[in-house]
Design a protein around this motif. Structure first.
Motif, PDB file in Angstrom:
ATOM      1  N   ALA A   1       0.784  -1.075  -0.076  1.00 36.62           N
ATOM      2  CA  ALA A   1      -0.269   0.056   0.363  1.00 36.62           C
ATOM      3  C   ALA A   1       1.202   1.626  -0.014  1.00 36.62           C
ATOM      4  N   ASP A   2       2.095   1.348   0.495  1.00 42.01           N
ATOM      5  CA  ASP A   2       2.718   2.599   0.484  1.00 42.01           C
ATOM      6  C   ASP A   2       3.276   2.874  -0.482  1.00 42.01           C
TER       7      ASP A   2
ATOM      8  N   ALA B   1       8.881   7.690  17.537  1.00 41.41           N
ATOM      9  CA  ALA B   1       8.803   8.277  16.894  1.00 41.41           C
ATOM     10  C   ALA B   1       8.573   7.507  15.319  1.00 41.41           C
ATOM     11  N   LEU B   2       8.171   6.433  15.280  1.00 36.41           N
ATOM     12  CA  LEU B   2       6.781   6.589  14.298  1.00 36.41           C
ATOM     13  C   LEU B   2       6.037   6.612  13.424  1.00 36.41           C
ATOM     14  N   PHE B   3       5.532   7.441  14.786  1.00 40.72           N
ATOM     15  CA  PHE B   3       3.676   8.437  14.411  1.00 40.72           C
ATOM     16  C   PHE B   3       4.193   9.672  14.836  1.00 40.72           C
ATOM     17  N   GLY B   4       5.746  10.347  14.101  1.00 35.91           N
ATOM     18  CA  GLY B   4       6.159  11.898  14.353  1.00 35.91           C
ATOM     19  C   GLY B   4       6.359  11.953  12.599  1.00 35.91           C
TER      20      GLY B   4
ATOM     21  N   VAL C   1      -1.486   2.101   6.270  1.00 37.90           N
ATOM     22  CA  VAL C   1       0.715   1.186   6.101  1.00 37.90           C
ATOM     23  C   VAL C   1       0.568   2.390   7.961  1.00 37.90           C
ATOM     24  N   ALA C   2      -0.183   3.942   8.476  1.00 34.61           N
ATOM     25  CA  ALA C   2      -0.004   3.586   9.764  1.00 34.61           C
ATOM     26  C   ALA C   2      -1.357   2.945  10.418  1.00 34.61           C
TER      27      ALA C   2
ATOM     28  N   PRO D   1      11.343   9.380   9.196  1.00 37.70           N
ATOM     29  CA  PRO D   1      10.925   8.902   7.281  1.00 37.70           C
ATOM     30  C   PRO D   1      10.956   7.423   7.470  1.00 37.70           C
ATOM     31  N   GLN D   2      10.946   6.916   6.540  1.00 40.68           N
ATOM     32  CA  GLN D   2      10.753   5.542   6.332  1.00 40.68           C
ATOM     33  C   GLN D   2      10.080   4.942   7.610  1.00 40.68           C
ATOM     34  N   PRO D   3       9.146   4.953   7.401  1.00 39.95           N
ATOM     35  CA  PRO D   3       8.158   4.091   8.888  1.00 39.95           C
ATOM     36  C   PRO D   3       8.146   2.683   8.527  1.00 39.95           C
ATOM     37  N   LEU D   4       7.808   2.197   7.607  1.00 37.24           N
ATOM     38  CA  LEU D   4       8.133  -0.063   7.624  1.00 37.24           C
ATOM     39  C   LEU D   4       8.803  -0.107   7.562  1.00 37.24           C
TER      40      LEU D   4
END
Length: 266
Positions: A176-177, A234-237, A185-186, A240-243
């Protein structure tokens, strides 16, 4: 105040036992923390008598619901103020609690919809509440007999097994990204991170009773990936590249909770 109130509550038809829960039961409360009282009942619950008791103890008008008034799993209860302190009455059907305790022993870890719980409400939560709770009034001893004596090994295995779901979610999110579906994705990353937190707590023999604070609580565990809480938040701020970052957390968590995982990664 709590024990006197509990003594009066178990005189209400339908109320089987009363337990102190939440941060006060765990010794993690602040001076202004609410007092959470679990009212363990067997239907029919005499809510008319409960309302009269609430009016007697409360500083002002108290709002009480019928069972089920707050949803299928939080059930219902009331909000009171007693001596200036917020006191919450939280209904728990004692027969459902008994099933929850049996599910925990058998390693059945199922999720249920409940408003206010975006990850979902595990059916074994009642067992965890009872484990952490302080029995204030249990005249028949029924609640004490149900109480788990620890974190069941079968439940630990079931919670760790759900890391397979986290891996599957990241695979779907990777598709999906590129399409720019950031909301999906979130949502996947959120569930992956919380499944990791549940697994880490399970290995430590600790129950996760709510998503709120679950990530921060990992810092108090003995076996946890390096800077897990900070990296997860940090993944929810603007991370970069959260996946990719989420996959790193999942891989480290999976390695750690395996039998051959390291004992400490702080």
């Amino acid at each position: 105040m709590e024990r006197e109130l509990a003594r009066r509550l178990v005189e209400v038809p339908g109320v089987v036992a009363v337990a102190l829960g939440g941060s006060r039961a765990r010794g993690e409360h602040a001076p202004g923390s609410d007092v959470d009282l679990g009212l363990y009942y067997r239907p029919p619950l005499d809510t008319a008598t409960l309302r009269r008791l609430a009016d007697e103890f409360s500083d002002g008008p108290a709002a009480l619901t019928e069972p089920g008034g707050w949803g299928p799993w939080v059930d219902g209860g009331g909000w009171l103020r007693i001596g200036g302190t917020a006191v919450d009455w939280i209904y728990r059907d004692v027969d459902r609690v008994a099933r929850s305790c049996q599910d925990a022993r058998d390693g059945r870890w199922d999720w249920h919809f409940q408003v206010g719980h975006p990850l979902g409400f595990p059916g074994t939560t009642y067992a965890g509440e009872l484990f952490h709770g302080v029995l204030l009034a249990d005249p028949t001893g029924e609640l004490g007999a149900l109480r788990p004596d620890g974190f069941p090994p079968a439940l630990r295995a079931a919670v760790v097994q759900r890391l397979d779901e986290a891996e599957f979610l990241l695979g779907g999110a990777a598709k999906a990204d590129p399409r720019g579906d950031r909301a999906y994705v979130a949502a996947c990353v959120f569930r992956v991170v919380l499944l990791c937190a549940h697994a880490l707590h399970a290995v430590a023999g600790r129950w996760v009773l709510n998503e709120k604070g679950a990530i921060a609580a990992t810092d108090r565990l003995e076996r946890v990936p390096h800077d897990f809480a900070a990296r997860a938040q940090a993944l929810f701020g603007a991370e970069p590249q959260p996946l990719a970052r989420a996959r790193e957390l999942l891989a480290e968590t999976t390695a750690l909770v395996s039998e051959d995982g390291p004992q400490r990664q702080r």
